[in-house]
Design a protein around this motif. Structure first.
Motif, PDB file in Angstrom:
ATOM      1  N   SER A   1      -2.119   0.609   7.440  1.00  0.00           N
ATOM      2  CA  SER A   1      -2.397   1.519   6.322  1.00  0.00           C
ATOM      3  C   SER A   1      -3.038   2.827   6.791  1.00  0.00           C
ATOM      4  O   SER A   1      -2.584   3.917   6.426  1.00  0.00           O
ATOM      5  CB  SER A   1      -3.300   0.807   5.307  1.00  0.00           C
TER       6      SER A   1
ATOM      7  N   ARG B   1      -6.105  -6.876   3.811  1.00  0.00           N
ATOM      8  CA  ARG B   1      -6.842  -6.191   2.759  1.00  0.00           C
ATOM      9  C   ARG B   1      -6.789  -4.702   3.077  1.00  0.00           C
ATOM     10  O   ARG B   1      -7.723  -4.138   3.616  1.00  0.00           O
ATOM     11  CB  ARG B   1      -8.288  -6.722   2.749  1.00  0.00           C
TER      12      ARG B   1
ATOM     13  N   PHE C   1       0.863  -1.178   0.000  1.00  0.00           N
ATOM     14  CA  PHE C   1       0.000   0.000   0.000  1.00  0.00           C
ATOM     15  C   PHE C   1       0.893   1.217   0.000  1.00  0.00           C
ATOM     16  O   PHE C   1       2.094   1.116   0.217  1.00  0.00           O
ATOM     17  CB  PHE C   1      -0.967  -0.003   1.201  1.00  0.00           C
TER      18      PHE C   1
ATOM     19  N   TYR D   1     -17.633   3.411  -1.893  1.00  0.00           N
ATOM     20  CA  TYR D   1     -16.535   3.461  -2.860  1.00  0.00           C
ATOM     21  C   TYR D   1     -16.354   2.041  -3.398  1.00  0.00           C
ATOM     22  O   TYR D   1     -15.585   1.259  -2.840  1.00  0.00           O
ATOM     23  CB  TYR D   1     -15.250   3.971  -2.206  1.00  0.00           C
TER      24      TYR D   1
ATOM     25  N   THR E   1      -7.118  -0.757   2.925  1.00  0.00           N
ATOM     26  CA  THR E   1      -8.090   0.126   2.286  1.00  0.00           C
ATOM     27  C   THR E   1      -7.505   0.631   0.969  1.00  0.00           C
ATOM     28  O   THR E   1      -6.337   1.014   0.907  1.00  0.00           O
ATOM     29  CB  THR E   1      -8.404   1.302   3.232  1.00  0.00           C
ATOM     30  N   THR E   2      -8.304   0.625  -0.091  1.00  0.00           N
ATOM     31  CA  THR E   2      -7.804   1.046  -1.407  1.00  0.00           C
ATOM     32  C   THR E   2      -7.403   2.529  -1.373  1.00  0.00           C
ATOM     33  O   THR E   2      -7.946   3.311  -0.592  1.00  0.00           O
ATOM     34  CB  THR E   2      -8.873   0.853  -2.499  1.00  0.00           C
ATOM     35  N   ASP E   3      -6.478   2.892  -2.241  1.00  0.00           N
ATOM     36  CA  ASP E   3      -6.033   4.287  -2.329  1.00  0.00           C
ATOM     37  C   ASP E   3      -7.210   5.217  -2.607  1.00  0.00           C
ATOM     38  O   ASP E   3      -7.325   6.288  -2.021  1.00  0.00           O
ATOM     39  CB  ASP E   3      -4.997   4.450  -3.449  1.00  0.00           C
ATOM     40  N   PHE E   4      -8.079   4.788  -3.525  1.00  0.00           N
ATOM     41  CA  PHE E   4      -9.232   5.601  -3.901  1.00  0.00           C
ATOM     42  C   PHE E   4     -10.121   5.890  -2.692  1.00  0.00           C
ATOM     43  O   PHE E   4     -10.480   7.039  -2.416  1.00  0.00           O
ATOM     44  CB  PHE E   4     -10.018   4.870  -5.004  1.00  0.00           C
TER      45      PHE E   4
ATOM     46  N   LYS F   1      -9.299   5.529   0.517  1.00  0.00           N
ATOM     47  CA  LYS F   1      -8.526   6.223   1.543  1.00  0.00           C
ATOM     48  C   LYS F   1      -8.426   7.722   1.238  1.00  0.00           C
ATOM     49  O   LYS F   1      -8.591   8.557   2.123  1.00  0.00           O
ATOM     50  CB  LYS F   1      -7.128   5.583   1.627  1.00  0.00           C
TER      51      LYS F   1
END
Length: 190
Positions: A57, A23, A2, A172, A25-28, A30
């Motif tokens: 993360s 897993r 990440f 999201y 959190t996705t960049d988008f 976050k």
């Protein structure tokens, strides 16, 4: 793998060992979450509780943005060790306090001890829905969230959390963040 989105360590990539079952959190998601939070809070002056911290993360995102008081609770000893060593590498050891333990037990043990502006929970997606409600009850009924604070629960978008303190849910993709306000002072004991 990440990356830290913003702050002192912006664009820093952090690789977890391959055998870690996480897993992040996705960049988008976050980026969207922190955009909301930075419009409401001064990152340098708040305290944060990161539940189910995983490999850090969210913890590192807060620390990179200047948050000086982050408590991260994680059960897996490999993950807590990884958070500690990464915090040390990035010169964040004074900002990040890692607590190893089961989140539910930790919340029961430390109830009414300290309040935070932001409590973030990213429980395993396979956690049963009733455990989410137990989590909401433990956090909100034991003054973990300051009056101006927020509890943010990350969960699968197909799950709809219903609660009187729910103020907003942002979706999201398959991840949603549900935002809960603190119990009002006069009904904290309910």
């Amino acid at each position: 793998m990440f990356r830290i989105i913003s702050g002192k360590w912006k664009a820093k990539k952090i690789a977890a060992p391959k055998n870690f079952d996480v897993r992040p959190t996705t960049d988008f998601a976050k980026e969207a979450l922190f955009s909301i939070l930075e419009n409401k809070y001064d990152m340098q002056s708040i305290s944060v509780l990161d539940l189910f911290a995983g490999i850090g993360s969210i913890t590192f995102e807060f620390a990179s943005r200047g948050c000086q008081d982050i408590t991260s609770v994680e059960l897996n000893p490999k993950h807590t060790s990884f958070i500690n060593s990464t915090a040390s590498e990035l010169d964040m050891s004074l900002q990040v306090n890692v607590q190893r333990g089961d989140v539910f037990d930790w919340l029961k043990k430390f109830r009414n001890k300290k309040s935070f502006e932001i409590v973030f929970s990213d429980a395993p997606f396979e956690m049963e829905e009733k455990k989410y409600y137990e989590l909401l009850s433990l956090v909100l009924n034991n003054k973990f969230v300051k009056q101006n604070g927020v509890l943010i629960v990350e969960h699968q978008s197909r799950m709809k959390l219903e609660h009187p303190n729910l103020t907003d849910t942002r979706k999201y993709g398959n991840v949603s963040f549900s935002f809960f306000e603190a119990n009002k002072e006069d009904n904290q004991d309910i």
